[in-house]
Design an enzyme around this catalytic site. Structure first.
Site, mmCIF file in Angstrom:
data_model
loop_
_atom_site.group_PDB
_atom_site.id
_atom_site.type_symbol
_atom_site.label_atom_id
_atom_site.label_comp_id
_atom_site.label_asym_id
_atom_site.label_seq_id
_atom_site.Cartn_x
_atom_site.Cartn_y
_atom_site.Cartn_z
ATOM 1 C CE LYS A 1 15.640 41.313 65.527
ATOM 2 N NZ LYS A 1 14.332 41.112 64.989
ATOM 3 C CG ASP B 1 18.247 41.593 62.084
ATOM 4 O OD1 ASP B 1 17.929 42.516 61.316
ATOM 5 O OD2 ASP B 1 17.473 40.686 62.439
#
Ligand code: C5P
Length: 311
Positions: free
Chosen positions: A14, A144
């Protein structure tokens, strides 16, 4: 020949296009407001049934990743076993991680591997769990991890585990510059606290203009709105990253920023051909260890292959 059942899962990295860090909370964490994008830079996780349980790792930075209880992907095995009432004492699961995401690079490689492990193991154990149910297990593993189950674009709040998917029908092209070493995420958050105690480093603004730029599909507009509150802290710990950011812009990128807590720097380009040109120019800059080209958004952790007989 009998082959142990196994599931191969892709685990995308990401980047945070916008990362606003709020004040330190009593629990030692920070409230975040972030816009995630899942990138085509991926690890691969093979989850298999094995009489020799554990984690094996090869690829990018493999020697620096914990193999035991500290490995986040292994923690995901234990968390899912607990969640579905299996004993954690005699787990017959082996994980093979093939790393391409830089370790301690600010791209959440460990969290991506953990999310991919949850997806692979749920398939291997034939658990009938939705992604939303897996996300409750994921949230216990790290901030995350839930995002990596879904991928795409998402707005994350709280510890970045409260997610709202954002549907953007455009692709964006990036050059990814890997630094010579990793950076510790807790250390970067601590440095931000020190900087904020001494002065007031500017904070990123509100995220809605960035969402408008994403919706427009115009990378030139998006480049102007990229922002990361952790960037000042990462630069304070490792000033040479400032030169890497300059090098990317000199190579012709539309914009650049440090990814998450760093030290990886990402550079936004007009299209794939432009990213290849910028990447080629930046490859000559010795301040970074390696240069890759990637695009986003991509899907989150997903099964790419199944082998053997399933129970
Ligand atoms: O959640 P995760 O384990 O990925 O976070 C790593 C570290 O980053 C935490 O131990 C904490 O020091 C810092 N952090 C924070 N506030 C958050 C997320 C992470 O201070 N919202």
């Amino acid at each position: 020949m009998f082959k142990s059942p196994s599931v191969r899962v892709s685990a995308p990295a990401k980047i945070n296009l916008h990362l606003g860090v709020g004040n330190l909370r009593p629990d030692g964490r920070h409230d975040l407001v972030t816009v995630f994008q899942a990138l085509s830079l991926t690890d691969e996780v093979v989850v298999s049934v094995s009489a020799d349980p554990g984690v094996e790792i090869r690829g990018e930075g493999a020697g620096t990743v914990a193999r035991g209880a500290a490995n986040r992907a292994w923690q995901a095995v234990l968390a899912l076993a607990e969640h579905c009432g299996r004993s954690t004492a005699d787990i017959d699961v082996r994980l093979a991680l093939h790393k391409k995401i830089p370790v301690a690079g600010g791209m959440a490689g460990g969290n991506a591997d953990a999310a991919a492990t949850l997806v692979g193991l749920a398939e291997l154990w034939k658990l009938d769990l939705t992604r939303a149910e897996l996300a409750t297990v994921a949230a216990r593993l790290g901030s995350d991890v839930p995002f990596h189950l879904f991928g795409g674009h998402a707005l994350g709040t709280g510890r970045a585990d409260e997610l709202m998917g954002v549907d953007i029908p455009h692709q964006f092209h990036w050059v990814v510059a890997l630094d010579h070493g990793g950076l510790s995420t807790p250390l970067v958050f601590e440095e931000l606290e020190l900087l904020r105690a001494r002065a007031q480093p500017p904070r990123v603004g509100h995220y809605p203009p960035l969402l408008d730029a994403l919706s427009s599909g115009d990378p030139g507009q998006l480049a102007l709105l990229l922002g990361n509150d952790l960037q000042a802290a990462a630069l304070s710990i490792r000033p040479r990253l400032g030169r890497t950011l300059e090098a990317g812009l000199s190579a012709g990128a539309l914009g650049g920023l440090i990814s998450g807590s760093g030290p990886t720097c990402v550079f936004l380009c007009q299209d794939h051909a432009h990213a290849l040109r910028v990447g080629r120019r930046l490859s000559g800059y010795e301040g970074c260890r390696a240069v890759k080209v990637a695009c986003g958004p991509v899907l989150g952790a997903r099964v790419v292959d199944r082998q053997g007989e399933f129970a």
